[in-house]
Design a protein around this motif. Structure first.
Motif, PDB file in Angstrom:
ATOM      1  N   PRO A  49       0.836  -1.207   0.000  1.00  0.00           N
ATOM      2  CA  PRO A  49       0.000   0.000   0.000  1.00  0.00           C
ATOM      3  C   PRO A  49       0.869   1.255   0.000  1.00  0.00           C
ATOM      4  CG  PRO A  49       0.051  -0.986   2.183  1.00  0.00           C
ATOM      5  CD  PRO A  49       0.772  -1.938   1.280  1.00  0.00           C
ATOM      6  N   ARG A  50       0.547   2.223  -0.842  1.00  0.00           N
ATOM      7  CA  ARG A  50       1.222   3.514  -0.861  1.00  0.00           C
ATOM      8  C   ARG A  50       0.383   4.580  -0.171  1.00  0.00           C
ATOM      9  NH1 ARG A  50       5.451   3.490  -4.284  1.00  0.00           N
ATOM     10  NH2 ARG A  50       6.146   5.043  -2.768  1.00  0.00           N
ATOM     11  N   ALA A  51      -0.904   4.283  -0.007  1.00  0.00           N
ATOM     12  CA  ALA A  51      -1.854   5.129   0.717  1.00  0.00           C
ATOM     13  C   ALA A  51      -2.993   4.210   1.120  1.00  0.00           C
ATOM     14  CB  ALA A  51      -2.346   6.284  -0.157  1.00  0.00           C
ATOM     15  N   THR A  52      -3.977   4.717   1.844  1.00  0.00           N
ATOM     16  CA  THR A  52      -5.073   3.861   2.287  1.00  0.00           C
ATOM     17  C   THR A  52      -5.876   3.302   1.123  1.00  0.00           C
ATOM     18  OG1 THR A  52      -6.515   5.798   2.532  1.00  0.00           O
ATOM     19  CG2 THR A  52      -5.280   5.062   4.484  1.00  0.00           C
ATOM     20  N   ASP A  53      -5.842   3.965  -0.034  1.00  0.00           N
ATOM     21  CA  ASP A  53      -6.635   3.512  -1.176  1.00  0.00           C
ATOM     22  C   ASP A  53      -5.806   3.276  -2.430  1.00  0.00           C
ATOM     23  OD1 ASP A  53      -5.994   6.141  -1.682  1.00  0.00           O
ATOM     24  OD2 ASP A  53      -7.992   6.723  -2.376  1.00  0.00           O
ATOM     25  N   GLN A  54      -4.479   3.179  -2.299  1.00  0.00           N
ATOM     26  CA  GLN A  54      -3.616   2.962  -3.456  1.00  0.00           C
ATOM     27  C   GLN A  54      -2.520   1.963  -3.112  1.00  0.00           C
ATOM     28  OE1 GLN A  54      -2.223   6.565  -5.484  1.00  0.00           O
ATOM     29  NE2 GLN A  54      -3.825   7.728  -4.425  1.00  0.00           N
ATOM     30  N   SER A  55      -2.091   1.195  -4.111  1.00  0.00           N
ATOM     31  CA  SER A  55      -1.024   0.224  -3.888  1.00  0.00           C
ATOM     32  C   SER A  55      -0.264  -0.039  -5.178  1.00  0.00           C
ATOM     33  CB  SER A  55      -1.609  -1.092  -3.357  1.00  0.00           C
ATOM     34  OG  SER A  55      -2.369  -1.747  -4.372  1.00  0.00           O
ATOM     35  N   ILE A  56       0.907  -0.663  -5.021  1.00  0.00           N
ATOM     36  CA  ILE A  56       1.639  -1.233  -6.146  1.00  0.00           C
ATOM     37  C   ILE A  56       1.730  -2.735  -5.894  1.00  0.00           C
ATOM     38  CG2 ILE A  56       2.958   0.841  -6.646  1.00  0.00           C
ATOM     39  CD1 ILE A  56       5.327  -0.399  -5.187  1.00  0.00           C
ATOM     40  N   TYR A  57       1.849  -3.514  -6.957  1.00  0.00           N
ATOM     41  CA  TYR A  57       1.889  -4.966  -6.769  1.00  0.00           C
ATOM     42  C   TYR A  57       2.795  -5.623  -7.802  1.00  0.00           C
ATOM     43  CZ  TYR A  57      -1.001  -5.986 -10.878  1.00  0.00           C
ATOM     44  OH  TYR A  57      -1.465  -6.127 -12.173  1.00  0.00           O
ATOM     45  N   GLY A  58       3.251  -6.818  -7.452  1.00  0.00           N
ATOM     46  CA  GLY A  58       3.972  -7.682  -8.378  1.00  0.00           C
ATOM     47  C   GLY A  58       3.429  -9.094  -8.261  1.00  0.00           C
ATOM     48  N   ARG A  59       3.405  -9.815  -9.357  1.00  0.00           N
ATOM     49  CA  ARG A  59       2.827 -11.169  -9.350  1.00  0.00           C
ATOM     50  C   ARG A  59       3.564 -12.039 -10.358  1.00  0.00           C
ATOM     51  NH1 ARG A  59      -3.425 -11.351 -10.638  1.00  0.00           N
ATOM     52  NH2 ARG A  59      -3.646 -10.916  -8.414  1.00  0.00           N
ATOM     53  N   PHE A  60       3.854 -13.273  -9.960  1.00  0.00           N
ATOM     54  CA  PHE A  60       4.398 -14.253 -10.897  1.00  0.00           C
ATOM     55  C   PHE A  60       3.379 -15.365 -11.091  1.00  0.00           C
ATOM     56  CE2 PHE A  60       6.589 -18.214 -11.909  1.00  0.00           C
ATOM     57  CZ  PHE A  60       7.216 -17.838 -13.086  1.00  0.00           C
ATOM     58  N   SER A  61       3.075 -15.683 -12.350  1.00  0.00           N
ATOM     59  CA  SER A  61       2.074 -16.704 -12.676  1.00  0.00           C
ATOM     60  C   SER A  61       2.678 -17.739 -13.613  1.00  0.00           C
ATOM     61  CB  SER A  61       0.853 -16.073 -13.360  1.00  0.00           C
ATOM     62  OG  SER A  61       0.278 -15.055 -12.568  1.00  0.00           O
ATOM     63  N   TYR A  62       2.424 -18.999 -13.307  1.00  0.00           N
ATOM     64  CA  TYR A  62       2.822 -20.082 -14.204  1.00  0.00           C
ATOM     65  C   TYR A  62       1.567 -20.756 -14.724  1.00  0.00           C
ATOM     66  CZ  TYR A  62       4.705 -24.375 -16.105  1.00  0.00           C
ATOM     67  OH  TYR A  62       5.018 -25.410 -16.957  1.00  0.00           O
ATOM     68  N   TYR A  63       1.436 -20.795 -16.058  1.00  0.00           N
ATOM     69  CA  TYR A  63       0.292 -21.404 -16.719  1.00  0.00           C
ATOM     70  C   TYR A  63       0.722 -22.749 -17.292  1.00  0.00           C
ATOM     71  CZ  TYR A  63      -2.003 -16.879 -16.351  1.00  0.00           C
ATOM     72  OH  TYR A  63      -2.574 -15.726 -15.860  1.00  0.00           O
ATOM     73  N   PHE A  64       0.022 -23.781 -16.917  1.00  0.00           N
ATOM     74  CA  PHE A  64       0.403 -25.146 -17.271  1.00  0.00           C
ATOM     75  C   PHE A  64       0.275 -25.392 -18.774  1.00  0.00           C
ATOM     76  CE2 PHE A  64      -0.950 -25.226 -12.856  1.00  0.00           C
ATOM     77  CZ  PHE A  64       0.133 -25.854 -12.262  1.00  0.00           C
ATOM     78  N   PRO A  65       1.135 -26.258 -19.336  1.00  0.00           N
ATOM     79  CA  PRO A  65       1.118 -26.503 -20.776  1.00  0.00           C
ATOM     80  C   PRO A  65      -0.228 -27.033 -21.267  1.00  0.00           C
ATOM     81  CG  PRO A  65       3.107 -27.403 -19.793  1.00  0.00           C
ATOM     82  CD  PRO A  65       2.217 -27.004 -18.654  1.00  0.00           C
ATOM     83  N   VAL A  66      -0.610 -26.564 -22.435  1.00  0.00           N
ATOM     84  CA  VAL A  66      -1.836 -27.000 -23.104  1.00  0.00           C
ATOM     85  C   VAL A  66      -1.475 -27.436 -24.515  1.00  0.00           C
ATOM     86  CG1 VAL A  66      -4.076 -26.250 -24.011  1.00  0.00           C
ATOM     87  CG2 VAL A  66      -3.333 -25.515 -21.734  1.00  0.00           C
ATOM     88  N   SER A  67      -2.030 -28.555 -24.964  1.00  0.00           N
ATOM     89  CA  SER A  67      -1.745 -29.072 -26.303  1.00  0.00           C
ATOM     90  C   SER A  67      -2.773 -28.576 -27.303  1.00  0.00           C
ATOM     91  CB  SER A  67      -1.734 -30.605 -26.302  1.00  0.00           C
ATOM     92  OG  SER A  67      -0.683 -31.101 -25.504  1.00  0.00           O
ATOM     93  N   GLU A  68      -2.313 -28.280 -28.497  1.00  0.00           N
ATOM     94  CA  GLU A  68      -3.214 -27.859 -29.565  1.00  0.00           C
ATOM     95  C   GLU A  68      -4.071 -29.041 -30.022  1.00  0.00           C
ATOM     96  OE1 GLU A  68      -1.310 -25.756 -32.741  1.00  0.00           O
ATOM     97  OE2 GLU A  68       0.209 -24.930 -31.406  1.00  0.00           O
ATOM     98  N   PRO A  69      -5.299 -28.770 -30.448  1.00  0.00           N
ATOM     99  CA  PRO A  69      -6.180 -29.863 -30.878  1.00  0.00           C
ATOM    100  C   PRO A  69      -5.783 -30.480 -32.212  1.00  0.00           C
ATOM    101  CG  PRO A  69      -7.236 -27.739 -31.233  1.00  0.00           C
ATOM    102  CD  PRO A  69      -5.975 -27.456 -30.476  1.00  0.00           C
TER     103      PRO A  69
END
Length: 225
Positions: A49-69
């Motif tokens: 939080p940078r203020a009561t109503d504001q923030s900065i964020y960071g996120r790491f996401s891993y999406y599992f492999p999907v095969s083409e049809p």
């Protein structure tokens, strides 16, 4: 790939030096505009939080492999000239995954960052790595010959590749903070890829990638003081 993950976690760790910090984790779904299939993820993040109503964020996401049809095919050649048949046709499909480092800002509407029910919105950027891989059948197209020990793919065949991209987007979500417990959240973002670089033709050929995609995430956030 490993360097991207290391950079992501170093950045998240640097955010933790603030006096108030929140950690979050959850799952989500990504779908590219015009893509035939979507992806599911696991994600971890940090929010400051940078203020009561504001923030900065960071996120790491891993999406599992999907095969083409769609199934594709290629030719393999015997390692021994006396092998009969000397050439075989082998079927394969392509799989793709996503690894995404995301950062941005949020502004909370209604209650504060760490109190009650509120909505939030903001802008973000993403660094995206897609790994595209050819998955070959163990048997030839007839289903009768196990080719892997006695036949080889062409040396020029590109079995896998990567795509490195940068995207910008908008995010909107809702959250509810349970006093002394934590925060449940759900957010939706729309992303547009501004720059992308593929390592080879295999990476370019993935039918699961799109320059415009949407992400829906849900999870739990724990506030630390």
């Amino acid at each position: 790939m490993k360097s991207l993950i290391l950079t992501s976690f170093l950045f998240l760790a640097s955010l933790c030096s603030f006096s108030q910090v929140s950690f979050d984790g959850g799952t989500g779904f990504l779908k590219g505009f015009g893509a035939t299939k979507g992806f599911t993820n696991l994600h971890l993040g940090v929010e400051i939080p940078r203020a009561t109503d504001q923030s900065i964020y960071g996120r790491f996401s891993y999406y599992f492999p999907v095969s083409e049809p769609t199934s594709l095919s290629t030719s393999v050649t015997a390692n021994n000239m006396n092998t009969n048949p000397y050439n075989l046709i082998v079927n394969y499909n392509r799989s793709t995954n996503y690894s995404i480092f995301e950062g941005g800002t949020r502004r909370y509407i209604g209650n504060d960052y760490d109190y009650g029910f509120s909505g939030y919105s903001g802008t973000n950027f993403m660094i995206i790595v897609n790994k595209v891989k050819n998955n070959y059948s163990k048997y030839d197209a007839s289903g009768s010959i196990d080719w892997q020990n006695n036949y080889s793919l062409s040396p020029s065949e590109e079995r896998e590749g990567t795509v490195l991209s940068i995207a910008l987007g908008l995010q909107a979500g809702v959250k509810y903070t349970f006093p002394a417990i934590g925060t449940m959240y759900a957010d939706l973002s729309g992303q547009y890829v501004l720059l992308g670089q593929a390592s080879n033709q295999t990476a370019i050929s993935s039918g699961l990638l799109s320059n415009l995609f949407f992400i829906f995430n849900v999870g739990f956030r724990k506030d630390l003081y």
